[in-house]
Motif scaffolding. Structure first.
Motif, PDB file in Angstrom:
ATOM      1  N   LEU A  11      40.485   8.315  50.391  1.00  0.00           N
ATOM      2  CA  LEU A  11      41.277   8.333  51.622  1.00  0.00           C
ATOM      3  C   LEU A  11      42.340   9.414  51.455  1.00  0.00           C
ATOM      4  CD1 LEU A  11      41.641   6.282  54.027  1.00  0.00           C
ATOM      5  CD2 LEU A  11      43.288   5.084  52.562  1.00  0.00           C
ATOM      6  N   LYS A  12      42.390  10.338  52.409  1.00  0.00           N
ATOM      7  CA  LYS A  12      43.408  11.401  52.271  1.00  0.00           C
ATOM      8  C   LYS A  12      44.806  10.811  52.415  1.00  0.00           C
ATOM      9  CE  LYS A  12      40.616  15.182  53.772  1.00  0.00           C
ATOM     10  NZ  LYS A  12      40.233  16.146  54.788  1.00  0.00           N
ATOM     11  N   HIS A  13      45.727  11.397  51.673  1.00  0.00           N
ATOM     12  CA  HIS A  13      47.077  10.854  51.751  1.00  0.00           C
ATOM     13  C   HIS A  13      48.112  11.978  51.642  1.00  0.00           C
ATOM     14  CE1 HIS A  13      50.087   7.766  51.572  1.00  0.00           C
ATOM     15  NE2 HIS A  13      50.725   8.613  50.788  1.00  0.00           N
ATOM     16  N   SER A  14      49.033  12.020  52.588  1.00  0.00           N
ATOM     17  CA  SER A  14      49.981  13.145  52.590  1.00  0.00           C
ATOM     18  C   SER A  14      51.432  12.718  52.721  1.00  0.00           C
ATOM     19  CB  SER A  14      49.646  14.094  53.743  1.00  0.00           C
ATOM     20  OG  SER A  14      48.310  14.502  53.619  1.00  0.00           O
ATOM     21  N   ALA A  15      51.664  11.400  52.809  1.00  0.00           N
ATOM     22  CA  ALA A  15      53.044  10.944  53.038  1.00  0.00           C
ATOM     23  C   ALA A  15      53.691  10.541  51.720  1.00  0.00           C
ATOM     24  CB  ALA A  15      53.045   9.755  53.987  1.00  0.00           C
TER      25      ALA A  15
ATOM     26  N   LEU B  31      51.287  -9.633  49.536  1.00  0.00           N
ATOM     27  CA  LEU B  31      52.348 -10.057  50.445  1.00  0.00           C
ATOM     28  C   LEU B  31      51.801 -10.974  51.534  1.00  0.00           C
ATOM     29  CD1 LEU B  31      53.976  -6.520  50.919  1.00  0.00           C
ATOM     30  CD2 LEU B  31      54.448  -8.219  49.139  1.00  0.00           C
ATOM     31  N   SER B  32      52.632 -11.897  51.948  1.00  0.00           N
ATOM     32  CA  SER B  32      52.217 -12.762  53.055  1.00  0.00           C
ATOM     33  C   SER B  32      52.724 -12.205  54.378  1.00  0.00           C
ATOM     34  CB  SER B  32      52.738 -14.178  52.831  1.00  0.00           C
ATOM     35  OG  SER B  32      54.126 -14.118  52.615  1.00  0.00           O
ATOM     36  N   GLU B  33      53.318 -11.009  54.317  1.00  0.00           N
ATOM     37  CA  GLU B  33      53.796 -10.344  55.547  1.00  0.00           C
ATOM     38  C   GLU B  33      53.370  -8.888  55.497  1.00  0.00           C
ATOM     39  OE1 GLU B  33      57.999 -10.798  55.692  1.00  0.00           O
ATOM     40  OE2 GLU B  33      57.877 -12.959  55.323  1.00  0.00           O
ATOM     41  N   PRO B  34      53.166  -8.286  56.666  1.00  0.00           N
ATOM     42  CA  PRO B  34      52.768  -6.868  56.633  1.00  0.00           C
ATOM     43  C   PRO B  34      53.882  -6.008  56.042  1.00  0.00           C
ATOM     44  CG  PRO B  34      52.713  -7.763  58.888  1.00  0.00           C
ATOM     45  CD  PRO B  34      53.309  -8.829  58.014  1.00  0.00           C
ATOM     46  N   VAL B  35      53.491  -4.918  55.423  1.00  0.00           N
ATOM     47  CA  VAL B  35      54.494  -4.048  54.799  1.00  0.00           C
ATOM     48  C   VAL B  35      55.367  -3.376  55.855  1.00  0.00           C
ATOM     49  CG1 VAL B  35      54.852  -2.015  53.341  1.00  0.00           C
ATOM     50  CG2 VAL B  35      53.019  -3.619  52.791  1.00  0.00           C
ATOM     51  N   GLY B  36      54.744  -2.932  56.940  1.00  0.00           N
ATOM     52  CA  GLY B  36      55.529  -2.192  57.951  1.00  0.00           C
ATOM     53  C   GLY B  36      56.029  -0.899  57.353  1.00  0.00           C
ATOM     54  N   ARG B  37      57.331  -0.842  57.122  1.00  0.00           N
ATOM     55  CA  ARG B  37      57.894   0.381  56.551  1.00  0.00           C
ATOM     56  C   ARG B  37      58.164   0.180  55.063  1.00  0.00           C
ATOM     57  NH1 ARG B  37      59.676   3.372  60.982  1.00  0.00           N
ATOM     58  NH2 ARG B  37      61.046   4.760  59.840  1.00  0.00           N
ATOM     59  N   LEU B  38      57.782   1.173  54.288  1.00  0.00           N
ATOM     60  CA  LEU B  38      58.104   1.156  52.865  1.00  0.00           C
ATOM     61  C   LEU B  38      59.017   2.350  52.622  1.00  0.00           C
ATOM     62  CD1 LEU B  38      57.411  -0.251  50.118  1.00  0.00           C
ATOM     63  CD2 LEU B  38      55.735   1.554  49.760  1.00  0.00           C
ATOM     64  N   ALA B  39      60.192   2.080  52.066  1.00  0.00           N
ATOM     65  CA  ALA B  39      61.187   3.139  51.858  1.00  0.00           C
ATOM     66  C   ALA B  39      61.341   3.980  53.124  1.00  0.00           C
ATOM     67  CB  ALA B  39      60.807   4.024  50.670  1.00  0.00           C
TER      68      ALA B  39
ATOM     69  N   SER C 124      59.425   4.637  55.498  1.00  0.00           N
ATOM     70  CA  SER C 124      58.295   5.363  56.082  1.00  0.00           C
ATOM     71  C   SER C 124      57.224   4.363  56.488  1.00  0.00           C
ATOM     72  CB  SER C 124      57.725   6.354  55.072  1.00  0.00           C
ATOM     73  OG  SER C 124      56.472   6.807  55.511  1.00  0.00           O
ATOM     74  N   SER C 125      56.645   4.582  57.638  1.00  0.00           N
ATOM     75  CA  SER C 125      55.595   3.661  58.106  1.00  0.00           C
ATOM     76  C   SER C 125      54.209   4.221  57.803  1.00  0.00           C
ATOM     77  CB  SER C 125      55.759   3.422  59.606  1.00  0.00           C
ATOM     78  OG  SER C 125      55.733   4.677  60.252  1.00  0.00           O
ATOM     79  N   ARG C 126      54.134   5.305  56.993  1.00  0.00           N
ATOM     80  CA  ARG C 126      52.837   5.943  56.764  1.00  0.00           C
ATOM     81  C   ARG C 126      52.228   5.534  55.418  1.00  0.00           C
ATOM     82  NH1 ARG C 126      52.956  12.018  57.576  1.00  0.00           N
ATOM     83  NH2 ARG C 126      50.723  11.656  57.713  1.00  0.00           N
ATOM     84  N   ALA C 127      52.413   4.284  55.058  1.00  0.00           N
ATOM     85  CA  ALA C 127      51.877   3.742  53.799  1.00  0.00           C
ATOM     86  C   ALA C 127      52.116   4.730  52.648  1.00  0.00           C
ATOM     87  CB  ALA C 127      50.391   3.427  53.932  1.00  0.00           C
ATOM     88  N   PRO C 128      53.389   5.086  52.441  1.00  0.00           N
ATOM     89  CA  PRO C 128      53.661   6.229  51.553  1.00  0.00           C
ATOM     90  C   PRO C 128      53.480   5.913  50.074  1.00  0.00           C
ATOM     91  CG  PRO C 128      55.705   5.162  52.081  1.00  0.00           C
ATOM     92  CD  PRO C 128      54.631   4.418  52.857  1.00  0.00           C
ATOM     93  N   VAL C 129      53.449   6.991  49.307  1.00  0.00           N
ATOM     94  CA  VAL C 129      53.648   6.891  47.870  1.00  0.00           C
ATOM     95  C   VAL C 129      55.120   7.240  47.662  1.00  0.00           C
ATOM     96  CG1 VAL C 129      53.097   7.892  45.626  1.00  0.00           C
ATOM     97  CG2 VAL C 129      51.290   7.568  47.329  1.00  0.00           C
ATOM     98  N   VAL C 130      55.833   6.355  46.969  1.00  0.00           N
ATOM     99  CA  VAL C 130      57.271   6.547  46.801  1.00  0.00           C
ATOM    100  C   VAL C 130      57.554   6.886  45.342  1.00  0.00           C
ATOM    101  CG1 VAL C 130      59.538   5.447  47.048  1.00  0.00           C
ATOM    102  CG2 VAL C 130      57.650   4.773  48.560  1.00  0.00           C
TER     103      VAL C 130
END
Ligand SMILES: Cc1cc2nc3c(=O)[nH]c(=O)nc-3n(C[C@H](O)[C@H](O)[C@H](O)COP(=O)(O)OP(=O)(O)OC[C@H]3O[C@@H](n4cnc5c(N)ncnc54)[C@H](O)[C@@H]3O)c2cc1C
Length: 1017
Positions: free
Chosen positions: A122-126, A495-503, A505-511
């Protein structure tokens, strides 16, 4: 998707050999990580190769993949449990090409899960970089450009120049958008940014002469000066305005890299990254203008975290090479996430294809010891502990989960004779400290069980299994001593809840760059659907964290540390979740406390509070072979290449070997596996292979025996409180050319070449209050004052190869040097090759101006058998006040003179810039007369050494007219050597400077081959 698991029958296809075929070579492959499996793939890639080789992989425990392994936890809905977060980078051309071919050969039907490489990634750019500032943690979101391309088609990597252009363009683009938001606040900042941008654009414009050494250097110097201006202009604002700070960090970081690359000659076909191995990356950046703000920024930290080397550091050459590939050589996207675990995305396809090609896999075989032949030249025996017995003679390791063959979290006990006992014991057969007794000790013998061996077990384990080899080989000793490894940790949260924003960002980022040791985070929610969760389970999100534990200097624990390590990681994780989770994942945090709301963690057992951590996955990778291999400064040269193990019949494979691309990553492991296969005779194509520099034969230098009082102390040398006067004197180019030919070019025999850079020489007189050795041991000797008067000849060092003849470096050659102390003369002559002699110096100053200087010493007026040497005046400088035009700077004079020297203006400005820059490089002929053949040198080399200014307190032009006069002595032929007027001449210009500097260790640019006792030809 429900959990449907069933054992996967391993195909037992073998390759049919014809009756007349020569016996196949038996290759034992020890360890089944990425490098080993790559080698196996390449060695069986064609029917002809399969005819030639019979491969057996010996792997302890029940699964392949090593540091990249992942399993499915069969009792927990077959959730994925990784060794640690793994992401592939878009430039992994070798690894992607191999895997693409593997998927094609696997031939899964269209529409089947993970049928092709593109289904599997899966391409990832965030990306989000975390930064701790005065305001707390601040996320910095960066989105890389993405396109439709994919890696893995076997296309070559872009050339260095293409890459450099691409990265400069990315920076320009970043500046354009980012600066657009904040411009207009301060005119000086806008002006400086605009200039930097124009300079960068000019540098990458079609036809820009990036490749030409001196021009490149001039661009580098110009950029550095501009960045310094921008730094000054922005300094007041950067700490209060985060966006401006980031703009500064990006420009300063990439600018320093570009400056360094240009100045250190990393541009072009002869770029030598290995030359920078000794230098730590951060020090190299600092040297080329990176500010402390930049060096402590999240951007720089993220690089260290990516390579698990925070605190240990990284060699500048490898760090640069890795970064350059990461940013500029990617296809499609900078990152690729796997759509399932690394185990089933990479290692089960490789296992299935290799098995079909006839490779044997001996699971449950732990290599205990490698033994050498009596003459210690050959690998003779491999002692292996067999941990379990497959009932059917062969162990089939995979289970199917949702149609994908995966690795289970424990051996498939029903296939093993000892299965029940193993299950009861809970023994972890993959752990180094596992105390499950071997069911059998096997000794594999050369000639009977194997012909050649690929050692794919990782570096950290070698002291335990290869002590005989280490004892027998100083190279192996150096490798295990200098190439370091570090423990890593990993945490996976459901998680029992959606991640939504991580740090933010809402683009399922790598932090990246967050708090150690859980510094890197990734939203991996896309994995939940391929795990075995059912709708009612309520898993709504998946987060991975990963990081480095301790440092590369931590020893391997002699006793089983697993329980303690895990307890420590649990403590760290609880602290992190209580304190920092609110920042990383605000939606999961308690608004009052800021820490994690524990109910946001998924727990099928419904535990309360921090107990819910029990339902998550925490892991410490501490087994020796599992330790991550670092690329610390100064270690690259100690690695050993796959085909150069030094023991007959042994080839190496792993990200710890010397491939040229010596970084701890899947791509490096793949390249090493390919090189191992090549060493065994398989035809392989390796993309982006870094040419190894041609090395001089390795010579173990004897230790220097220090004798107190001799004072040839170790470099670097620090000179503090230096007051220097420099005078420019017109000189004859023909004389300078002959001088450089005689002392540098003739001895260098064309390996390097120097030409005069200007028709002048500089006479520099410096007086230092304190000169001392910067070596930690020799610092204790003390300091001494020193006077040093020398003629400096500016010269260009010319490039070789395709661009031979192009000026590459501005250097200064010092043909005559006079000093006031014996210590300065000894160290200068002996260590670098300064032609120093001791003289008496008389000085009269008028404030900062030199009023009168005279030096007296041993002179020989005329060489003749009758002459008696005596003391005489060597040089004298005297000043007289004149009513004249304002004094000119040396830089101005240089500019004027080089113009008249017939050189393009860029050369003269470059000389001026280099003079104004904070460093100068000297070149020397260092030689020792042979004791027996006294017309010969037993050592002769061209040395370059750089002096760097540490503190600059002031400088200026000197008014008045300075006249230099010299005696007429055969022993001091200034006129003939330098093309000066007889008796003396007036200085064209003069300047003073008040500063401290360090003279760094010298670098051998060329050394004449010499054999003790034999005159060289
Ligand atoms: C936590 C972590 C995260 C990482 N993340 C990334 C990433 O995101 N991207 C990336 O590109 N790289 C990443 N890496 C690096 C990557 O995993 C390695 O570079 C690569 O897997 C190394 O492969 P290898 O074949 O050289 O060694 P290994 O994978 O270590 O292979 C060694 C093999 O030998 C076996 N073995 C060990 N001892 C014995 C014995 N006594 N007898 C028999 N067999 C034995 C092991 O089980 C293993 O199969 C990461 C590494 C770690 C530790």
């Amino acid at each position: 998707m429900g959990t449907s698991t069933s054992p996967v029958e391993g195909s037992s296809t073998t390759v049919e050999g014809s009756a007349s075929a020569p016996p196949r070579e038996r290759i034992a492959i020890l360890g089944g990580g990425m490098a080993s499996l790559t080698a196996a793939f390449a060695l069986t890639d064609t029917p002809a190769l399969r005819e030639r080789h019979e491969l057996t992989v010996y792997q302890d425990g029940w699964l392949l993949g090593g540091k990249g392994a992942s399993v499915r936890r069969m009792g927990s809905r077959a959730r994925i449990e990784e060794h640690g977060l793994h992401i592939w980078l878009g430039y992994y051309e070798n690894a992607f090409t191999l895997l693409k071919r593997c998927y094609e050969e696997l031939g899964r039907p269209p529409g089947a899960p993970m049928a092709t490489l593109r289904d599997a990634f899966l391409k990832h750019s965030a990306i989000v970089i975390e930064e701790q500032t005065g305001r707390g943690w601040e996320p910095w979101s960066v989105n890389f450009q993405e396109d439709d391309d994919w890696p893995g088609d076997g296309r070559p990597l872009p050339t260095f120049v293409e890459s450099l252009r691409r990265s400069v363009r990315q920076v320009i683009e970043y500046v354009r958008t980012f600066w657009g938001e904040i411009r207009g606040r301060r005119a000086e900042v806008d002006d400086a940014v605009g200039q930097v941008q124009r300079l960068l654009e000019g540098a990458v414009a079609p036809g820009a002469p990036l490749l030409l050494g001196a021009v490149a250097r001039a661009v580098g110097d110009g950029l550095r000066a501009l960045l310094a201006r921008l730094g000054d202009a922005a300094r007041r604002d950067v700490e209060v305005e985060p966006r401006l700070r980031r703009l500064w960090v990006v420009l300063n970081f990439f600018g320093s890299i570009l400056v360094g690359a240009l100045r250190d000659g990393l541009i072009g076909p002869n770029a030598d990254f290995e030359a920078l191995d000794e230098v730590e990356f951060g020090d190299w950046l600092r040297r080329h203008g990176a500010s402390e703000t930049t060096l402590s920024s999240g951007l720089v930290k993220a690089f260290y975290h990516l390579a698990f080397c925070d605190g240990d550091g990284a060699g500048a050459g490898l760090a640069l090479l890795g970064m350059l590939r990461m940013f500029t050589c990617y296809r499609g996207a900078v990152f690729y996430k796997m759509r399932a675990g690394m185990g089933e995305t990479v290692f089960s396809p490789l296992y299935e294809v290799l098995r079909r090609r006839g490779v044997r896999f001996e699971f449950f075989h732990r290599v205990r010891r490698l033994e050498l032949s009596a003459d210690r030249r050959r690998l003779e025996r491999i002692v292996v502990g067999r941990q379990a017995t497959p009932r059917s003679g062969e162990y089939h390791p995979l289970v199917e989960v949702g149609g994908i063959p995966c690795w289970p979290d424990a051996p498939l006990h029903d296939q093993l004779v000892e299965g029940e006992a193993l299950a009861r014991s809970g023994a972890d057969l993959a752990s180094f400290w596992c105390d499950w007794p071997d069911v059998e000790r096997r000794t594999l013998r050369r000639g009977a069980d194997f012909d050649r061996v690929i050692l794919g077990i990782s570096l950290g384990a070698l002291p335990f299994i290869a002590s005989e080899l280490i004892e027998a080989s100083p190279r192996w000793q150096r490798m295990v001593e200098h190439v370091k490894t570090v423990r890593t940790v990993s945490m996976q949260l459901w998680l029992s809840e959606p991640v939504g924003r991580l740090a933010m960002s809402s683009r399922a980022p790598v932090v990246g760059a967050f708090r150690r040791p859980l510094e890197t985070w990734a939203d991996m929610t896309h994995l939940a659907p391929v795990e075995g969760w059912e709708a009612g389970d309520g898993v709504k999100g998946v987060l991975y964290a990963c990081g480095q534990l301790g440092s590369g200097d931590d020893p391997v624990s002699p006793r089983d540390p697993r329980a303690e390590d895990l307890a420590e990681l649990e403590r760290i994780a609880l602290d992190f979740l209580e304190k920092d989770m609110g920042h990383i994942w605000p939606a999961g945090a308690d608004p009052g406390r800021g820490g994690l709301r524990w109910e946001a963690l998924f727990d099928p057992e419904g535990r309360a509070g921090p107990e819910r951590l029990r339902a998550q996955y925490l892991r410490v990778n501490a087994s020796p072979s599992d330790r991550y291999v670092l690329s610390v400064a100064g270690s690259q040269k100690h690695r050993i290449a796959p085909g150069d193990a030094g023991f007959e019949g042994l080839v190496l494979a792993g990200d710890w070997t010397r491939t040229g691309y010596d970084l701890g990553c899947i791509e490096a492991a793949t390249m090493s596996g390919l090189q191992a296969a090549r060493a065994l005779g398989a035809p392989v194509t390796i993309l982006g292979e870094v040419p190894r520099r041609r090395e001089a034969p390795r010579i173990e230098l004897p230790r220097y025996v220090d004798r107190p009082g001799e004072m040839a102390l170790r470099s670097p040398y620090v000179l503090e409180d230096v007051w220097m006067t420099a005078l420019a004197l017109r000189a004859r180019p023909g004389a300078l050319r002959a001088l450089l030919d005689r002392y540098l070019n003739t001895p260098a025999r064309g390996h390097v070449r120097y030409i005069p850079a200007a028709p002048l020489v500089v006479l520099a007189a410096s007086f230092s209050e304190r000169a001392f050795s910067g070596d930690p041991e020799h610092r204790r000797v003390g300091t001494m004052p020193e006077a040093d008067i020398a003629f400096w000849v500016p010269a260009w060092a010319l490039g070789r190869g395709r661009f031979g003849g192009i000026p590459e470096r501005l250097v200064w050659f010092l043909p005559h040097v006079f000093v006031s102390t014996g210590a300065a003369a000894a160290a200068g002559r002996e260590v670098y090759g300064f032609p120093k002699s001791v003289v008496d110096v008389e000085l009269r100053r008028a404030g900062r101006a030199l009023d009168h200087l005279s030096i007296t010493g041993e002179v020989i007026p005329r060489f003749s058998p009758e002459t008696r040497a005596g003391r005489g005046r060597i040089l004298e400088i005297s000043r007289r006040e004149v009513e004249a035009a304002p004094p000119r700077s040396i830089a101005e004079v240089l500019g004027e003179l080089t113009g008249s020297f017939g050189q393009p203006p860029s050369w003269s400005t470059s000389i001026a810039r280099r003079l104004a820059a904070n460093e100068v490089t000297f070149v020397f002929l260092k030689q020792f007369r042979d004791a027996e053949h006294t017309d010969r040198a037993c050592y002769q080399a061209i040395i370059e050494a750089t002096a760097r200014v540490q503190a600059l307190r002031g400088h200026g032009r000197l008014p008045g007219a300075l006249r230099v006069a010299w005696g007429d002595h055969d022993s001091h032929p200034f006129e003939a050597d330098l093309g000066l007027e007889p008796g003396g001449q007036e200085a064209l210009a003069a300047a003073w400077v008040d500063f401290d500097f360090v003279l760094e260790p010298g670098r051998e640019v060329f050394r004449a081959a010499s054999r003790p006792g034999t005159p060289a030809g």
